[in-house]
Design a protein around this motif. Structure first.
Motif, PDB file in Angstrom:
ATOM      1  N   THR A 221     131.820  13.601  78.000  1.00 17.97           N
ATOM      2  CA  THR A 221     132.473  12.757  76.987  1.00 17.97           C
ATOM      3  C   THR A 221     133.053  13.594  75.844  1.00 17.97           C
ATOM      4  O   THR A 221     133.408  13.054  74.803  1.00 17.97           O
ATOM      5  N   LYS A 222     133.079  14.924  76.009  1.00 14.27           N
ATOM      6  CA  LYS A 222     133.703  15.861  75.062  1.00 14.27           C
ATOM      7  C   LYS A 222     132.963  15.949  73.728  1.00 14.27           C
ATOM      8  O   LYS A 222     133.544  16.325  72.725  1.00 14.27           O
TER       9      LYS A 222
ATOM     10  N   LEU B 189     130.613  -3.788  75.632  1.00 15.17           N
ATOM     11  CA  LEU B 189     130.149  -2.401  75.738  1.00 15.17           C
ATOM     12  C   LEU B 189     129.144  -2.083  74.637  1.00 15.17           C
ATOM     13  O   LEU B 189     128.170  -1.359  74.866  1.00 15.17           O
ATOM     14  N   VAL B 190     129.374  -2.612  73.443  1.00 19.32           N
ATOM     15  CA  VAL B 190     128.406  -2.400  72.361  1.00 19.32           C
ATOM     16  C   VAL B 190     127.076  -3.043  72.718  1.00 19.32           C
ATOM     17  O   VAL B 190     126.013  -2.477  72.459  1.00 19.32           O
TER      18      VAL B 190
ATOM     19  N   SER C 162     141.194   0.617  79.959  1.00 21.16           N
ATOM     20  CA  SER C 162     140.010  -0.257  79.917  1.00 21.16           C
ATOM     21  C   SER C 162     138.926   0.267  80.846  1.00 21.16           C
ATOM     22  O   SER C 162     137.742   0.325  80.487  1.00 21.16           O
ATOM     23  N   TRP C 163     139.312   0.650  82.059  1.00 17.22           N
ATOM     24  CA  TRP C 163     138.322   1.211  82.995  1.00 17.22           C
ATOM     25  C   TRP C 163     137.720   2.492  82.418  1.00 17.22           C
ATOM     26  O   TRP C 163     136.508   2.728  82.535  1.00 17.22           O
ATOM     27  N   ASN C 164     138.554   3.323  81.800  1.00 17.54           N
ATOM     28  CA  ASN C 164     138.042   4.566  81.207  1.00 17.54           C
ATOM     29  C   ASN C 164     137.069   4.277  80.074  1.00 17.54           C
ATOM     30  O   ASN C 164     136.065   4.971  79.906  1.00 17.54           O
TER      31      ASN C 164
ATOM     32  N   THR D 275     133.274   5.556  80.069  1.00 14.28           N
ATOM     33  CA  THR D 275     132.739   6.375  78.969  1.00 14.28           C
ATOM     34  C   THR D 275     131.488   5.740  78.381  1.00 14.28           C
ATOM     35  O   THR D 275     130.513   6.437  78.060  1.00 14.28           O
ATOM     36  N   ALA D 276     131.494   4.407  78.253  1.00 19.56           N
ATOM     37  CA  ALA D 276     130.312   3.710  77.732  1.00 19.56           C
ATOM     38  C   ALA D 276     129.124   3.884  78.682  1.00 19.56           C
ATOM     39  O   ALA D 276     127.987   4.072  78.232  1.00 19.56           O
TER      40      ALA D 276
END
Length: 1344
Positions: free
Chosen positions: A730-731, A657-658, A677-679, A683-684
């Motif tokens: 993403t708050k 993800l990075v 993990s899916w979340n 989010t990424a």
């Protein structure tokens, strides 16, 4: 390890040989044999010069800079000096009469010390040509010596003396040793005081056996170390590190010791590398390695771990053995001399020179060899032999350039070979070269020269042949440059980064940095540029946006940067130093804008220089001239994943993800298969604004809300608006607000804050964006402030929220309500009450009342409660302030028992008992009601009524005491039992002979066995057998109960026998059962009892077969007595019980029940006027007339009449003839006698056929009243409404007794009479249902 060259003398193959490497530079090696010559060779083995001496060379030494080589020959008093820079030889006259025997250059200055065979010394300053002769320093030949860093000279000779002198030749110390000294070096003896020591100690080999440490500052305490005899003689020793010595011994051992005062004398390491002998050792601190030679091989150890062997070089052809060993100062070359007179030079450390362009790399594989390779595209490597040892290498798509100083050689790269193109001289020394497909750019002394590699002479392109940067009017100095396919990019000492577009031959972009730019590294396309400035800070510059982004956690030791060349991964790059590789990712499009992220770090193996980065794999150049591939630790996901554990997969997911590797992250999430993990992946995707991929992920995890939200916004073109939405999802609300405000729809920021209930921020935004929203936001904010207890600000915001617009009346009312509440809370009670009273809301009055009540403002609170019609609360508050008059007014409206109770107590205290009783009743306080009725209102009837209604225990006790005082013991007993005071009631009943009353009362109550037993014992004593048996039964004493029931006198209803049967049924005791059966059969008293009691006994015992037989007997008796209905009911009840117990019905019982039921149906049909059905049933009864002995003639008479009415003349005649028999004729009713006689005299035998219907078992057609099928021989079930046999398509059952009936006929019957003819229960015609599948009812339940 590669052999560079070998030097051997063909004329004198076995002559002794000496050699010495040039210090510092290591470009030359001086070699001498016993042929009066010293030969100078360069580092490639090419002879540079040959110096002829007056005799064989006995000693030679290079000065500290490697500029001058000093040589002395045997039997010669002069010194020969060769200048490496000018290649000239000079002869220095020492003015000494005797031959020279020793010479040594100073470590720090151009000072040379020389000793003679007679012990005299000459000190020569090469810079000033000053000579200082010192006579008589030693008495014999000087054989060894050394310089300290502090210009002190130590000399040793055959006279076994050690002299310490200064640079002027003055003797400081003289000491004698036991044997001839050799191999002297100054060392620093370390101590524990941590002060930096000076070189005041000389280390000397004495007699080839011991090491002698002599400190001329402490001459009285020398140290002499002896070693094990098995080691042999000391061959040589070398200093390394800060205070370590490595010693080589002749037998093959070498030993490491420390010179630290506390450790001296202890061997740190000892090894035997050779079987026969060890001849020399050498140490290279730049390589951190130690070498030794002996036998015919060289062994190289790691200095950091001497146990680790780095390499072994075998020289098989050197059968006479090896001699001396020496390294160049830089550690690149290792020379070994042999006893045959040869010198072999090995390449131990290659200069790490290399370059890359796209996926092609070029690197130095030997001093004069460059390899060009493209491992990514599977091209075979091509080796290029170059003319000089290069100081730079550059590679492009089609060319290779190597060079040194101001010259460069260009080569054309073919598919399998390399062809030299040209060589070129530049105006200055080339520091770095870059190539692209057409041009070369060299950095030389602050300028960059750009020129075509392959010139195409034409007038139109002459000006594009070459150009010098910067322009003449620019005084800046270029510090770094790079060449991409389209651009020349360079950075200057003034911090300017220039982009020169080669196609248009002009500058296209300029960026000014705050400090000078030291190094630049463009990505393959040139659209991004990483650079390092003078402060060692790193940045990524995007020329399209003209913004530089700082690289986080950028180490000042970073030497270079490589961009990822994999086309699918454009944003990744690595920065490297000697120890680590740092992986970075440039995220161009995120909700936070563009930024650089540190993804992780990877350790670099020793002496690895990165050349190329491709898909997470780093190609590095090593000192050995080879390449090595390293997979970055941040790219572990490229390997196999199936065998990894959960935690490892989670770490790898974070890496992907990075690095923005969403496809790989998707595969990892499928392996993990968990919601977090899916979340994390989703989010990424939102962070990187990858909407389509995010939608795909949210669909996978069934997050419908997010899918719909993203589908709605994915068409937004405004980048800031889209990023704001994603930041909100993403708050990250503050970021979302900033992005919204920068977008084309700033009002969305206000909507978001309102939705989040961030009212303070929303108000600030509303002032700027939507002033008309301020009242509504103020109201919401006030509500929140009120909830948190900030009443001052809540009041202010409620007041701001009032619009005064009739359109927003409801909103204004809410605000006014808030003002009222807050005014009260702030102490402005009058204003608050007035507002609340004016306000139409009841709830406001309640809330304000509650606030006032909490403030102990009771009268005002009660007033508001009353205004709001909250009478319970109002009354409660009025009670608190003792305002009973008001409470009385409100009481009719009050529902709370608590308030009624308080009021009742107050009224009782005032003596107003009627009002008190009424209030107690409303409060449901029945004990108090009863107490007042008995004690004060003298109304026992009402008290008794209340007790009976409420079943109050305490009330019952009070009433019992009242009746006891009046002498009404029966009533007292009743209420004592009701109050659960059974012992008192029993005692009272005993005392006053009221036990029957007590027994009647207690038998209807839930009482303990002890109470029942005490009553039973009382009646037993009184000889009242029935009552005694009854209570013995209740307490479970069955034998005593049965005994008393059997003793009980018989009554008309035989209740005692019934109770005896019940007792035996509960007891299930065979003895008691036999006792009762004997009684019923008359064996005990000679009087048999009626059979019905025996039947009931069998039923109580659940002996259904015996009960069935008894039932048949009882029914037969009843039939004989003419009680057909009773007989029917007995058989029906028994039939139902057997059916419930799933016991087969006796055929006799089934047949008798059918005949009796047919007889009962006759009355129903005749009464209903259906003579045909009545006649058919009478025919069935008449055919079994023997079952009805009491009524033979009446039944036959009715049969004749009904058959005649129904037109069944033949049947009527048949039964009329039967009546004419002598035994029946005189018993015929006179009313019908003549008619019957006429029928017999004038017979009419005409009769229609009985209709047929199918058998429900086999569909055989048989007469509808026939119950035995001729086809399948089955007894057919009959309809309880008509007596006919059942048919499958018209089937129903009685909901109570479950007997079958024809659906249509049963409905017709129920319309006239809603009673089932079989069980006599009421049947609701609407609940009757036709049964489609009658198979369960056709199972044979009757015994055959």
């Amino acid at each position: 390890m590669q052999r560079v060259f070998t030097l051997s003398e063909k004329d004198a193959p076995n002559s002794p040989i000496q050699f010495a490497w040039q210090k510092a530079l290591g470009n030359y090696i001086a070699v001498t044999r016993h042929n009066h010559t010293v030969q100078i060779f360069d580092r490639h083995g090419q002879k540079k010069n040959e110096i002829i001496l007056q005799g064989n060379c006995i000693a030679m030494d290079w000065d500290q800079d490697g500029d001058t080589l000093a040589m002395i020959a045997e039997k010669s008093s002069s010194i020969c000096l060769w200048d490496a820079n000018t290649n000239k030889t000079t002869l220095l006259d020492t003015n000494m009469r005797e031959p020279m025997s020793f010479l040594r250059w100073s470590k720090a200055e151009p000072l040379l010390v020389a000793g003679t065979t007679k012990g005299n010394v000459l000190i020569y300053n090469h810079q000033t040509s000053r000579k200082i002769p010192i006579l008589g320093k030693h008495t014999k030949r000087i054989t060894c010596g050394c310089w300290s860093n502090g210009k002190v000279i130590a000399l040793g000779g055959e006279d076994k003396l050690i002299t310490i002198s200064n640079q002027e030749g003055d003797t400081i110390r003289v000491t004698a040793v036991r044997a001839e000294p050799s191999d002297m070096e100054f060392i620093v003896m370390k101590t524990d005081d941590r002060t930096e020591g000076n070189e005041t100690t000389v280390c000397i080999v004495v007699g080839q056996k011991t090491l002698y440490f002599y400190n001329f500052k402490d001459p009285d305490n020398p140290i002499e170390l002896a070693f094990q005899q098995r080691y042999g003689n000391i061959v040589t020793y070398k200093l390394y590190g800060e205070n370590y010595i490595m010693i080589g011994f002749s037998v093959g051992f070498f030993v490491a010791i420390s010179t630290h005062v506390q450790e001296i004398g202890h061997e740190l390491f000892q090894a035997c590398d050779y079987k026969d002998n060890l001849t020399s050792i050498a140490i290279s601190e730049s390589l951190n390695k130690a070498a030794s030679c002996g036998d015919n091989c060289i062994k190289i150890h790691e200095l950091s771990d001497l146990n680790e062997m780095y390499a072994i070089i075998n020289l098989e052809d050197e059968n006479k053995g090896l001699d001396q060993l020496a390294w160049t100062d830089d550690g690149q070359l290792l020379a070994v001399s042999t006893r045959r007179g040869s010198i072999h030079v090995f390449l131990t450390k290659l200069p790490i020179l290399g370059d890359s362009f796209s996926t092609r790399i070029a690197y130095l594989t030997s001093l004069l060899e460059v390899t060009v390779a493209n491992y990514i595209e599977n091209e075979l490597p091509i080796t290029v032999s170059v003319e000089v040892e290069p100081s730079f290498v550059a590679v492009g798509p089609y060319h290779l350039a190597v060079g040194m100083n101001n010259r460069a050689w260009f080569y054309v790269i073919g598919e399998s070979n390399v062809k030299k193109l040209k060589d070129m001289e530049y105006l200055g020394t080339v520091a770095r070269m870059c190539l692209n497909s057409d041009y070369a750019a060299g950095l030389l002394e602050g300028k960059v020269q750009l020129h075509m590699i392959e010139s195409e002479r034409s007038n139109t392109e002459e000006e594009r042949e070459t150009r010098l940067f910067p322009d003449t009017d620019d005084n800046s100095k270029i510090l770094c440059h790079a060449l991409t396919s389209d651009f020349l990019i360079y950075g200057t000492d003034t911090g300017v980064i220039q982009y020169f577009y080669i196609e248009d031959w002009q500058y296209v972009n300029e960026y000014r940095h705050s400090v000078s730019v030291r190094k630049i590294f463009p990505d393959p396309s040139g659209t991004r540029l990483a650079f390092i400035d003078e402060k060692s800070d790193g940045f990524v510059y995007c020329p399209a946006s003209d913004i530089a982004f700082e690289i986080p956690n950028f180490q000042p030791t970073i030497k270079g940067i490589l961009w990822e060349n994999w086309p699918k991964d454009k944003g990744a790059f690595v920065a490297y130093d000697d120890d680590k590789i740092y992986t970075y990712v440039f995220h161009k499009d995120t909700i936070q804008g563009s930024k650089v992220i540190l993804a992780g770090s990877t350790r670099v193996p020793y002496s690895h220089k990165p050349l190329l980065l491709y898909n997470g794999e780093l190609t590095c150049q090593t000192q050995s001239g080879k390449t090595n591939n390293i997979t970055l630790s941040t790219h572990n996901f490229l390997g196999p994943l199936k065998d990894m554990g959960y935690n490892e997969l989670k770490q790898i997911l974070t890496q992907t993800l990075v690095l923005k590797k969403f496809s790989e992250a998707w595969n990892i999430c499928k392996l993990l298969n968990d919601q977090p993990s899916w979340n994390e992946l989703a989010t990424a995707c939102l962070y990187h604004m990858e909407l389509e991929f995010a939608i795909r992920v949210y669909r996978t995890i069934s997050n419908v809300g997010m899918v719909m939200s993203l589908e709605q916004i994915k068409g937004i073109e405004d980048h800031n608006l889209l990023a704001g939405h994603l930041a909100m999802y993403t708050k990250n609300f503050n970021l979302a607000q900033d992005l919204y405000l920068a977008s084309s729809c700033p009002g969305v920021a206000l909507e978001m804050r309102r939705d989040l209930q961030h009212w303070d921020t929303a108000l600030q935004l509303a002032k700027r964006l939507a002033p008309d929203h301020i009242p509504f936001i103020s109201k919401e904010y006030a509500v929140q402030l009120e909830f948190t207890g900030d009443y001052v600000n809540a009041l202010a915001h409620y007041e701001k929220g009032i619009t005064g617009d009739i359109k927003y009346q409801e909103h204004d009312e809410t605000c006014l309500a808030g003002v009222a509440k807050m005014s009260i809370r702030m102490g402005d009670i009058r204003r608050g009450i007035n507002q609340a009273i004016k306000h139409p809301s009841r709830m406001l009055k309640r809330d304000c009342g509650a606030i006032l009540e909490s403030m102990k403002q009771f009268s005002e609170a009660a007033q508001l409660y009353e205004k709001g019609q909250y009478y319970d609360k109002a009354a409660s508050v009025y009670i608190r302030c003792k305002n009973w008059a008001k409470v009385g007014e409100l009481l009719p409206h009050v529902s709370s028992p608590k308030i009624h109770l308080q009021y009742a107590k107050a009224k009782e205290a005032d003596g107003r008992y009627k009002e008190a009783v009424l209030a107690y009743e409303n409060a449901k306080q029945w004990d108090n009601v009863i107490r007042l009725y008995l004690d004060h209102l003298n109304n026992p009837e009402k008290a008794v009524s209340v007790v009976r209604e409420t079943q109050s225990l305490d009330g019952a006790k009070m009433v019992a005491r009242f009746f006891l005082q009046l002498g009404d013991y029966g009533s007292a007993i009743q209420f004592l039992v009701m109050s659960k005071c059974n012992n008192e009631a029993f005692t009272l009943a005993q005392q006053h002979n009221k036990m029957e009353i007590y027994a009647d009362i207690i038998s209807s109550e839930d009482t303990t066995n002890e109470d029942y037993q005490s009553i039973a014992l009382y009646f037993e004593g009184e000889k009242k057998h029935f009552q005694a048996g009854k209570f013995f039964l209740l307490c479970g004493q069955y034998a005593r109960a049965l005994k008393h029931f059997l003793k009980s006198p018989n009554t008309d209803d035989n209740t005692a026998i019934e109770m005896a049967i019940e007792t035996v049924g509960q007891a299930k005791d065979e003895t008691l059962t036999n006792q009762l059966i004997n009684y019923l059969m008359g064996e005990s008293d000679g009087i048999p009892k009626e059979a019905k009691y025996l039947f009931r006994l069998y039923m109580a015992l659940k002996q259904y077969r015996e009960a069935a037989r008894t039932a048949i007997i009882i029914a037969r008796e009843e039939q004989c007595a003419g009680n057909y209905r009773n007989a029917h009911d007995v058989l029906f009840s028994m039939y139902s019980e057997l059916k419930t117990q799933k016991i087969k019905i006796p055929s006799e019982m089934a047949t008798n029940l059918m005949i009796l039921h047919s007889y009962i149906l006759v009355k129903i049909h005749v009464k209903g006027g259906d003579h045909m059905k009545g006649a058919r049933m009478l025919i069935r009864v008449a055919n079994n007339i023997s079952k009805f002995p009491s009524h033979i003639v009446p039944i036959l008479t009715s049969t004749v009449i009904e058959c005649h009415r129904a037109g069944l003349k033949k049947s009527a005649f048949s039964f009329a003839a039967m009546l004419m028999r002598p035994e029946y004729r005189n018993k015929i009713d006179l009313k019908y006698k003549k008619k019957i006689e006429v029928m017999v005299r004038r017979p009419d035998t005409s009769e229609g056929e009985e209709p047929t219907t199918p058998c429900p078992y086999c569909d055989f057609l048989l007469p509808e009243c026939e119950l035995l099928c001729p086809g399948c021989k089955n007894n057919l079930p009959y309809c309880i409404a008509t007596g006919r046999h059942m048919v499958k398509d018209d089937w129903t059952v009685c909901p109570h007794c479950d007997f079958p009936a024809l659906y249509s006929e049963f409905r017709n019957l129920l319309q006239n009479d809603n009673t089932c003819p079989m069980c006599s229960e009421k049947v609701d015609i609407t609940g009757l249902r036709k049964i489609a599948d009658c198979a369960p009812y056709l199972k044979i339940e009757v015994e055959s």
